[in-house]
Scaffold this motif. Structure first.
Motif, PDB file in Angstrom:
ATOM      1  N   UNK A 117     -58.532 -15.371   2.487  1.00  0.00           N
ATOM      2  CA  UNK A 117     -58.718 -14.591   1.261  1.00  0.00           C
ATOM      3  C   UNK A 117     -59.733 -13.467   1.468  1.00  0.00           C
ATOM      4  N   UNK A 118     -60.752 -13.717   2.286  1.00  0.00           N
ATOM      5  CA  UNK A 118     -61.731 -12.671   2.570  1.00  0.00           C
ATOM      6  C   UNK A 118     -61.124 -11.566   3.428  1.00  0.00           C
ATOM      7  N   UNK A 119     -60.427 -11.961   4.491  1.00  0.00           N
ATOM      8  CA  UNK A 119     -59.839 -10.969   5.395  1.00  0.00           C
ATOM      9  C   UNK A 119     -58.754 -10.176   4.696  1.00  0.00           C
ATOM     10  N   UNK A 120     -57.977 -10.835   3.818  1.00  0.00           N
ATOM     11  CA  UNK A 120     -56.877 -10.174   3.139  1.00  0.00           C
ATOM     12  C   UNK A 120     -57.290  -9.172   2.095  1.00  0.00           C
ATOM     13  N   UNK A 121     -58.576  -9.046   1.848  1.00  0.00           N
ATOM     14  CA  UNK A 121     -59.075  -8.049   0.894  1.00  0.00           C
ATOM     15  C   UNK A 121     -58.905  -6.639   1.450  1.00  0.00           C
ATOM     16  N   UNK A 122     -58.906  -6.501   2.765  1.00  0.00           N
ATOM     17  CA  UNK A 122     -58.813  -5.186   3.383  1.00  0.00           C
ATOM     18  C   UNK A 122     -57.591  -5.114   4.287  1.00  0.00           C
ATOM     19  N   UNK A 123     -56.934  -3.984   4.283  1.00  0.00           N
ATOM     20  CA  UNK A 123     -55.749  -3.794   5.115  1.00  0.00           C
ATOM     21  C   UNK A 123     -56.118  -3.817   6.597  1.00  0.00           C
ATOM     22  N   UNK A 124     -55.157  -4.267   7.407  1.00  0.00           N
ATOM     23  CA  UNK A 124     -55.320  -4.301   8.863  1.00  0.00           C
ATOM     24  C   UNK A 124     -56.438  -5.239   9.313  1.00  0.00           C
ATOM     25  N   UNK A 125     -56.489  -6.412   8.668  1.00  0.00           N
ATOM     26  CA  UNK A 125     -57.398  -7.471   9.112  1.00  0.00           C
ATOM     27  C   UNK A 125     -56.563  -8.722   9.381  1.00  0.00           C
ATOM     28  N   UNK A 126     -55.717  -8.676  10.419  1.00  0.00           N
ATOM     29  CA  UNK A 126     -54.822  -9.808  10.685  1.00  0.00           C
ATOM     30  C   UNK A 126     -55.561 -10.978  11.297  1.00  0.00           C
ATOM     31  N   UNK A 127     -54.907 -12.118  11.306  1.00  0.00           N
ATOM     32  CA  UNK A 127     -55.426 -13.283  12.005  1.00  0.00           C
ATOM     33  C   UNK A 127     -54.551 -13.527  13.233  1.00  0.00           C
ATOM     34  N   UNK A 128     -55.142 -14.041  14.269  1.00  0.00           N
ATOM     35  CA  UNK A 128     -54.427 -14.312  15.510  1.00  0.00           C
ATOM     36  C   UNK A 128     -54.204 -15.811  15.662  1.00  0.00           C
ATOM     37  N   UNK A 155     -53.102  -9.196   4.371  1.00  0.00           N
ATOM     38  CA  UNK A 155     -53.339  -8.285   3.250  1.00  0.00           C
ATOM     39  C   UNK A 155     -52.424  -8.609   2.072  1.00  0.00           C
ATOM     40  N   UNK A 156     -53.016  -8.970   0.938  1.00  0.00           N
ATOM     41  CA  UNK A 156     -52.255  -9.288  -0.264  1.00  0.00           C
ATOM     42  C   UNK A 156     -53.205  -9.385  -1.444  1.00  0.00           C
ATOM     43  N   UNK A 157     -52.699  -9.082  -2.632  1.00  0.00           N
ATOM     44  CA  UNK A 157     -53.457  -9.300  -3.863  1.00  0.00           C
ATOM     45  C   UNK A 157     -53.560 -10.801  -4.108  1.00  0.00           C
ATOM     46  N   UNK A 158     -54.659 -11.246  -4.710  1.00  0.00           N
ATOM     47  CA  UNK A 158     -54.840 -12.670  -4.971  1.00  0.00           C
ATOM     48  C   UNK A 158     -55.660 -12.867  -6.236  1.00  0.00           C
ATOM     49  N   UNK A 159     -55.233 -13.822  -7.060  1.00  0.00           N
ATOM     50  CA  UNK A 159     -55.957 -14.209  -8.271  1.00  0.00           C
ATOM     51  C   UNK A 159     -56.231 -15.702  -8.205  1.00  0.00           C
ATOM     52  N   UNK A 189     -60.176 -21.268 -12.051  1.00  0.00           N
ATOM     53  CA  UNK A 189     -60.759 -22.593 -11.890  1.00  0.00           C
ATOM     54  C   UNK A 189     -62.017 -22.754 -12.711  1.00  0.00           C
ATOM     55  N   UNK A 190     -62.582 -23.941 -12.661  1.00  0.00           N
ATOM     56  CA  UNK A 190     -63.823 -24.258 -13.369  1.00  0.00           C
ATOM     57  C   UNK A 190     -64.991 -24.005 -12.435  1.00  0.00           C
ATOM     58  N   UNK A 191     -65.973 -23.278 -12.923  1.00  0.00           N
ATOM     59  CA  UNK A 191     -67.156 -23.010 -12.121  1.00  0.00           C
ATOM     60  C   UNK A 191     -66.973 -21.797 -11.217  1.00  0.00           C
ATOM     61  N   UNK A 192     -68.021 -21.515 -10.454  1.00  0.00           N
ATOM     62  CA  UNK A 192     -68.013 -20.333  -9.600  1.00  0.00           C
ATOM     63  C   UNK A 192     -67.144 -20.565  -8.371  1.00  0.00           C
ATOM     64  N   UNK A 193     -66.601 -19.483  -7.846  1.00  0.00           N
ATOM     65  CA  UNK A 193     -65.870 -19.495  -6.592  1.00  0.00           C
ATOM     66  C   UNK A 193     -66.859 -19.177  -5.467  1.00  0.00           C
ATOM     67  N   UNK A 194     -66.447 -19.344  -4.226  1.00  0.00           N
ATOM     68  CA  UNK A 194     -67.333 -18.954  -3.123  1.00  0.00           C
ATOM     69  C   UNK A 194     -67.804 -17.518  -3.281  1.00  0.00           C
ATOM     70  N   UNK A 195     -69.073 -17.274  -2.953  1.00  0.00           N
ATOM     71  CA  UNK A 195     -69.635 -15.946  -3.199  1.00  0.00           C
ATOM     72  C   UNK A 195     -68.939 -14.859  -2.402  1.00  0.00           C
ATOM     73  N   UNK A 196     -68.378 -15.203  -1.235  1.00  0.00           N
ATOM     74  CA  UNK A 196     -67.676 -14.187  -0.459  1.00  0.00           C
ATOM     75  C   UNK A 196     -66.389 -13.749  -1.139  1.00  0.00           C
ATOM     76  N   UNK A 197     -65.811 -14.614  -1.953  1.00  0.00           N
ATOM     77  CA  UNK A 197     -64.615 -14.249  -2.712  1.00  0.00           C
ATOM     78  C   UNK A 197     -65.007 -13.471  -3.965  1.00  0.00           C
ATOM     79  N   UNK A 198     -66.001 -13.952  -4.690  1.00  0.00           N
ATOM     80  CA  UNK A 198     -66.408 -13.261  -5.916  1.00  0.00           C
ATOM     81  C   UNK A 198     -66.950 -11.868  -5.622  1.00  0.00           C
TER      82      UNK A 198
END
Length: 436
Positions: free
Chosen positions: A131-142, A157-161, A164-173
């Motif tokens: 989810x973190x890598x997919x925030x920016x284009x051209x960040x593939x996984x090997x 790379x994809x939109x994601x929503x 849930x209850x409570x905070x999400x990981x800070x890198x996602x928020x």
């Protein structure tokens, strides 16, 4: 895909976004017009994914059950581009779902995200990394494919929503527009949503959005909207504001106001890291002293009943633990000669750069920024004395600081960036209800 006979040129973008807003408020009570603006623009932006360099996340969270987060995700699912809903997905399944059509990826919708990222669910680092890598284009996984004896390049790379209850990981928020849902108050009414009855209307709006935005991909790809934010927040909000600018009407102004408001809410509600919390608390503990012995600094830190330092470990924060936390900021203790003798301690000048970079004090209107004035702070006590009782800076008399025998050099004040002034927000909710 659309049920109408209109051409893209005949679609009024502002009216279409108004229709989307009116549909959402029929079934969901949102916490603010800024939240409604963000959700509408995020749904629309999902239909122009080829135009974006960053795919903003949408985080829908609530403190308790029955706050409408899943219903709002139903609205998103009904109107976004190629929705892929799941409540529990393996990273490999998500990778493959995106990788099948990387030029036209699905919009990932993750309900009950707290069961994936919550305290009892483990870290799920693979999915969070995706989810973190997919925030920016051209960040593939090997990934190594043993059957082919080859390394595969899998797009992320994809939109994601996520809801849930409570905070999400800070890198996602940190990569998201955050919608803080709340339970409906007495008197707040919404219509019940039924997929088979109401879904076709949402599908019709989805078709119109896709028709309108698909016809303007070149314009959106070249768009460089004037942003009220900076850095990653600007990357996250740029697609939403680009859609608002394309729509015109009141939406450009509303989008910028929403960006500032929701980002400010997120920053104000952030739980800072332990390192940054220590920096902030050290600034309060220093008061106007040029230097403090380590023992006195620790005593002041642990005296705050709302701070974590008295319970940080079996015996609270120790000199070694504090040194380890501060070392990442290149702050180290040294032997300092005080009037009472030589002791290990810290000087204010060692902290100045880190304070300015990681926890700058907010600027006031007097500094020329368009932010509310900050209440005045009681005068700091002089070295070797205690503060008057009842002030937030009060320090017991036995914690008075010995003077430093040599002069210390004061640092320069840091620069805090406030939000740029933006036009007043038009009431999207009221406008939407009028067009419903």
């Amino acid at each position: 895909m659309t049920t109408t006979d209109t051409t893209p040129e005949q679609i009024d973008g502002a009216e279409l976004l108004d229709d989307v807003a009116a549909t959402i408020v029929r079934y969901v009570i949102l916490p603010s017009t800024s939240a409604l603006t963000a959700v509408v623009l995020w749904i629309a932006a999902s239909h122009a994914i080829p135009a974006w360099n960053c795919a903003p996340r949408l985080v829908i969270r609530a403190p308790e059950k029955r706050c409408g987060k899943s219903r709002l995700l139903d609205m998103v699912e009904g109107m976004c581009h190629r929705p892929l809903m799941t409540t529990n997905a393996s990273p490999s399944a998500v990778y493959r779902s995106i990788g099948k059509r990387p030029s036209d990826p699905p919009t990932l919708l993750i309900d009950e995200a707290d069961t994936i990222f919550g305290a009892k669910a483990g870290d799920n680092e693979d999915l969070r990394g995706l989810l973190n890598a997919g925030h920016q284009r051209n960040r593939p996984t090997l990934r190594y494919n043993a059957s082919k004896d080859d390394v595969e390049d899998i797009q992320t790379f994809a939109m994601a929503a996520l809801a849930g209850i409570g905070v999400m990981p800070d890198t996602i928020e940190d990569r998201a527009a955050i919608i803080r849902m709340r339970r409906r108050a007495p008197g707040e009414k919404v219509e019940p949503y039924r997929v088979r009855r109401d879904g076709p209307q949402l599908g019709e709006l989805r078709g119109r959005l896709n028709q309108w935005l698909s016809a303007h991909l070149d314009v959106l790809t070249a768009a460089a909207p004037d942003m009220p934010l900076e850095d990653r927040a600007a990357d996250t909000w740029e697609p939403l504001i680009a859609v608002a600018d394309l729509a015109g009407g009141n939406w450009p102004r509303a989008a910028r106001k929403a960006a500032v408001a929701l980002t400010s809410d997120r920053d104000a509600g952030d739980e800072t890291s332990l390192h940054t919390r220590l920096l902030t608390d050290c600034r309060i503990a220093f008061q106007d002293a040029d230097a403090l012995p380590t023992a006195v600094l620790l005593e002041r830190l642990k005296a705050d009943p709302e701070a974590p330092w008295a319970t940080h470990g079996a015996s609270g924060l120790t000199p070694m633990k504090m040194g380890n936390l501060l070392r990442d900021f290149e702050i180290r203790s040294a032997n300092i000669r005080f009037t009472t003798g030589q002791a290990k301690g810290y000087t204010r000048s060692d902290f100045i750069d880190a304070w300015n970079r990681y926890c700058p004090e907010p600027r006031t209107a007097a500094d020329g920024e368009g932010v509310p004035a900050v209440p005045g702070v009681p005068a700091q006590v002089s070295t070797g004395t205690a503060s008057p009782s009842g002030t937030a800076q009060a320090v017991p008399t036995h914690q008075a600081v010995p003077g430093v025998t040599c002069d210390a050099t004061a640092g320069t004040a840091g620069t805090a960036w406030g939000p740029r002034a933006v036009p007043a927000l038009f009431d999207v909710a009221d406008s939407a209800r009028e067009t419903a």
